[in-house]
Write a protein that holds these residues in place. Structure first.
Motif, short mmCIF file in Angstrom:
data_model
loop_
_atom_site.label_atom_id
_atom_site.label_comp_id
_atom_site.label_asym_id
_atom_site.label_seq_id
_atom_site.Cartn_x
_atom_site.Cartn_y
_atom_site.Cartn_z
N LEU A 242 -0.40 -7.59 -10.32
CA LEU A 242 -1.62 -6.98 -9.81
C LEU A 242 -1.62 -6.88 -8.29
N GLN A 243 -1.18 -7.94 -7.63
CA GLN A 243 -1.14 -7.92 -6.16
C GLN A 243 -0.20 -6.84 -5.65
N THR A 244 0.95 -6.71 -6.29
CA THR A 244 1.92 -5.69 -5.88
C THR A 244 1.37 -4.29 -6.13
N ILE A 245 0.67 -4.11 -7.24
CA ILE A 245 0.07 -2.80 -7.52
C ILE A 245 -0.95 -2.43 -6.45
N LEU A 246 -1.76 -3.38 -6.04
CA LEU A 246 -2.75 -3.12 -4.99
C LEU A 246 -2.06 -2.80 -3.66
N THR A 247 -1.01 -3.55 -3.36
CA THR A 247 -0.25 -3.29 -2.12
C THR A 247 0.36 -1.90 -2.15
N LEU A 248 0.98 -1.56 -3.29
CA LEU A 248 1.59 -0.24 -3.43
C LEU A 248 0.56 0.87 -3.31
N SER A 249 -0.61 0.65 -3.87
CA SER A 249 -1.66 1.66 -3.81
C SER A 249 -2.05 1.93 -2.36
N CYS A 250 -2.20 0.86 -1.58
CA CYS A 250 -2.53 1.02 -0.16
C CYS A 250 -1.42 1.74 0.59
N MET A 251 -0.17 1.36 0.32
CA MET A 251 0.97 2.00 0.98
C MET A 251 1.06 3.47 0.60
N ALA A 252 0.78 3.79 -0.67
CA ALA A 252 0.84 5.18 -1.13
C ALA A 252 -0.17 6.05 -0.40
N SER A 358 9.55 5.48 7.71
CA SER A 358 8.19 4.92 7.75
C SER A 358 8.03 3.79 6.74
N GLY A 359 8.54 4.02 5.53
CA GLY A 359 8.46 2.98 4.50
C GLY A 359 9.22 1.74 4.87
N SER A 360 10.37 1.92 5.50
CA SER A 360 11.17 0.77 5.93
C SER A 360 10.41 -0.08 6.95
N LEU A 361 9.73 0.60 7.87
CA LEU A 361 8.97 -0.14 8.89
C LEU A 361 7.78 -0.86 8.27
N LEU A 362 7.13 -0.23 7.30
CA LEU A 362 5.96 -0.84 6.66
C LEU A 362 6.34 -1.99 5.72
N ALA A 363 7.61 -2.05 5.33
CA ALA A 363 8.05 -3.10 4.42
C ALA A 363 7.85 -4.50 5.00
#
Length: 437
Positions: A242-252, A358-363
Motif C-alpha cells: 500500500l505504501q509503495t502504491i501511494l508513493t508511485l501514485s504521487c510520482m506518477a 527525472s525518475g532517477s533523480l526522484l528515486a
C-alpha cells in the motif's frame, strides 16, 4: 458457406496480404533510417566540429522544405487528420460538416514525404541537433502505407475515382503502427499506437488485424537485418504494498506534470521564434544559433556532447543512478531549441530521456529501485505527452521487459490524467475530461 461469409473471408485474406507486404517494406525502410541515424551520429562523434554546422543544417532543412514542398512540414498533422476523417466517415457519413471537411482534406500523402523526411533526419543527427527518429519514422510508415494503398487502387480499381476514407485510414494506421513497432522492436505497442495516436477517443478496431500483422512483420524484418534498437537495462523488481502504491501514485502525478511542462516549454519556444516573421531563414538562423551556443555552453560545463543527438546513454546512466541534477533540464532546453530551429526527428526519445533522468533523480526520495523509477519516469512522461497510456504501458513491458504490470499501468494512467490537454500531436482528438488534476 454463405456468400456473406465468403466475402468476409476474402476481405480478411486480402488485408492480411496487404499488411504483410506493407510491414516488410516499412521494416526495411525503418531499418535503413536507423542505420542512417547511427551513421550520422558516428560521423559527428568522430568529427565533433560538425556541431558548428547546426545553423547550416537548420537552414538546409528549411530550404529543402521551401523548394520541395512547404506543406510537407505539416506531414504529421496531415496523417492524423486523414485518419480522423475515416473515423468520422464511419460514425457520421452524412453530416454536412463532415462532407465539407472531407472535400477540403481529401489531399493525398505526397510521395515526396518519405525521402524528404529521411534526408532531413539524417541532417538533424549529422550536425548534432537534439531530436529523435520515431516521429519521422511514423510519418514515413504512414506515407508508405498511403502510397501502397493508392498504387493498389490504381492497378485494380480504376473505375473508382479515389480510395475511400475508411480503407485509406487502415493503410495509414498500419503503416504508422509498423514503423513505431519496428523502431522499438515492440509489435504490440506499435499496434496500439497505430490504432490510437490520431484519436485516443476512438479505436479503429477494423484496423486491428492489419496493424498487428504490419507491426509484427516490420519487427521481424529489423530483427532479421540485425538492426540495433535501444535495449535499456533490466529493471529491478520490488514488492508492491500500500505504501509503495501511494508513493508511485504521487510520482506518477509528478511525471504527468513534467510532461505538461515539456509541452508548454516546447510550444512557448516555437512561438517565441515564430514572432520573427521577416524571413523563415532568419527565424531558423537565430533559433539554431541559440541551439549551437547552448550546446557549446553545456559542453564547457560537462565536458561532453551527451545531450546532443538521441542521448540514449543518458537513459542507461539514469537506470544506474548516475544522473546529474541538471540532466533533464539540459535535454529539455536542447530539444525545445531543436524543434524551434525547424529540425525534424521526433519527441518520443527525448521524452524517454527526460523522463528517465527525472525518475532517477526522484528515486532518492523513495524506497523504489532507481532502475524502476527511471523506467516509470520515461513511460510516465511519454504517456502524458502522447495521451496514449495503453500504448505506453505496453511499450514499457516490451521495451524494459518489466514483470510487474500493475505498477507500470498505474504510472501510465495517472501520468496521463495529470498531463492536461496539451500534447505533442497537435491535431489529435482527445477524450473529454482528460485533465484530472
Amino acid at each position: 458457406m454463405s456468400p456473406l461469409l465468403r466475402k468476409n473471408q476474402s476481405h480478411t485474406f486480402l488485408w492480411l496480404l496487404r499488411s504483410l507486404l506493407l510491414g516488410l517494406i516499412v521494416g526495411a525502410v525503418i531499418s535503413a533510417l536507423t542505420l542512417a541515424v547511427e551513421g550520422a551520429t558516428a560521423i559527428r562523434e568522430k568529427h565533433q566540429f560538425l556541431l558548428f554546422f547546426i545553423p547550416v543544417g537548420a537552414a538546409l532543412t528549411t530550404f529543402l522544405y521551401t523548394k520541395i514542398g512547404p506543406y510537407l512540414k505539416d506531414a504529421g498533422n496531415q496523417v492524423i487528420q486523414m485518419i480522423n476523417l475515416g473515423i468520422i466517415d464511419i460514425a457520421h457519413p452524412s453530416a454536412i460538416g463532415f462532407k465539407q471537411d472531407a472535400q477540403s482534406n481529401y489531399s493525398k500523402i505526397s510521395t515526396k514525404m518519405a525521402p524528404l523526411l529521411f534526408l532531413n533526419t539524417f541532417i538533424t543527427h549529422l550536425v548534432g541537433a537534439s531530436g529523435g527518429k520515431e516521429g519521422v519514422g511514423v510519418q514515413i510508415g504512414a506515407s508508405l502505407g498511403s502510397n501502397l494503398g493508392r498504387l493498389e487502387h490504381f492497378l485494380f480499381s480504376r473505375k473508382n475515382p479515389s480510395l475511400d476514407l475508411k480503407q485509406q485510414g487502415i493503410w495509414l494506421i498500419s503503416g504508422a503502427g509498423a514503423a513505431f513497432g519496428a523502431l522499438f522492436n515492440a509489435p504490440v505497442a506499435g499496434t496500439l499506437f497505430g490504432m490510437q495516436f490520431s484519436s485516443p477517443r476512438e479505436n479503429r478496431t477494423d484496423a486491428l488485424l492489419p496493424c498487428l500483422v504490419s507491426s509484427l512483420s516490420a519487427c521481424l524484418i529489423t530483427q532479421a537485418l540485425d538492426v540495433h534498437v535501444f535495449h535499456p537495462l533490466a529493471v529491478e523488481a520490488f514488492p508492491l504494498d500500500l505504501q509503495t502504491i501511494l508513493t508511485l501514485s504521487c510520482m506518477a502525478i509528478v511525471f504527468g506534470l513534467f510532461s505538461r511542462i515539456f509541452c508548454l516549454v516546447v510550444n512557448w519556444t516555437k512561438q517565441l521564434f515564430s514572432n520573427i516573421k521577416k524571413s523563415p531563414l532568419l527565424r531558423v538562423a537565430i533559433a539554431s544559433l541559440c541551439l549551437l551556443v547552448a550546446s557549446l555552453l553545456i559542453y564547457w560545463v560537462t565536458g561532453a556532447f551527451t545531450y546532443n543527438g538521441l542521448s540514449i546513454d543518458l537513459i542507461i546512466q539514469a537506470q544506474l543512478g548516475e544522473t546529474s541534477l541538471a540532466a533533464p533540464f539540459l535535454k529539455l532546453l536542447l530539444t525545445a531549441l531543436t524543434l524551434a530551429s525547424g529540425f525534424v526527428g521526433g519527441e518520443v526519445i527525448p521524452l524517454l530521456v527526460i523522463g528517465a533522468t527525472s525518475g532517477s533523480l526522484l528515486a532518492t526520495f523513495t524506497t523504489i529501485p532507481v532502475s524502476a523509477m527511471a523506467m516509470f519516469g520515461a513511460i510516465g512522461m511519454l504517456s502524458g505527452s502522447t495521451k496514449l497510456p495503453l500504448a505506453c504501458f505496453v511499450l514499457g513491458l516490451e521495451l524494459f521487459g518489466y514483470a510487474n504490470p500493475l505498477s507500470l499501468f498505474l504510472v501510465a494512467s495517472l501520468s496521463y490524467g495529470a498531463s492536461g490537454k496539451l500534447g505533442i500531436y497537435e491535431k489529435q482528438i482527445l477524450p473529454e475530461g482528460v485533465d484530472w488534476v
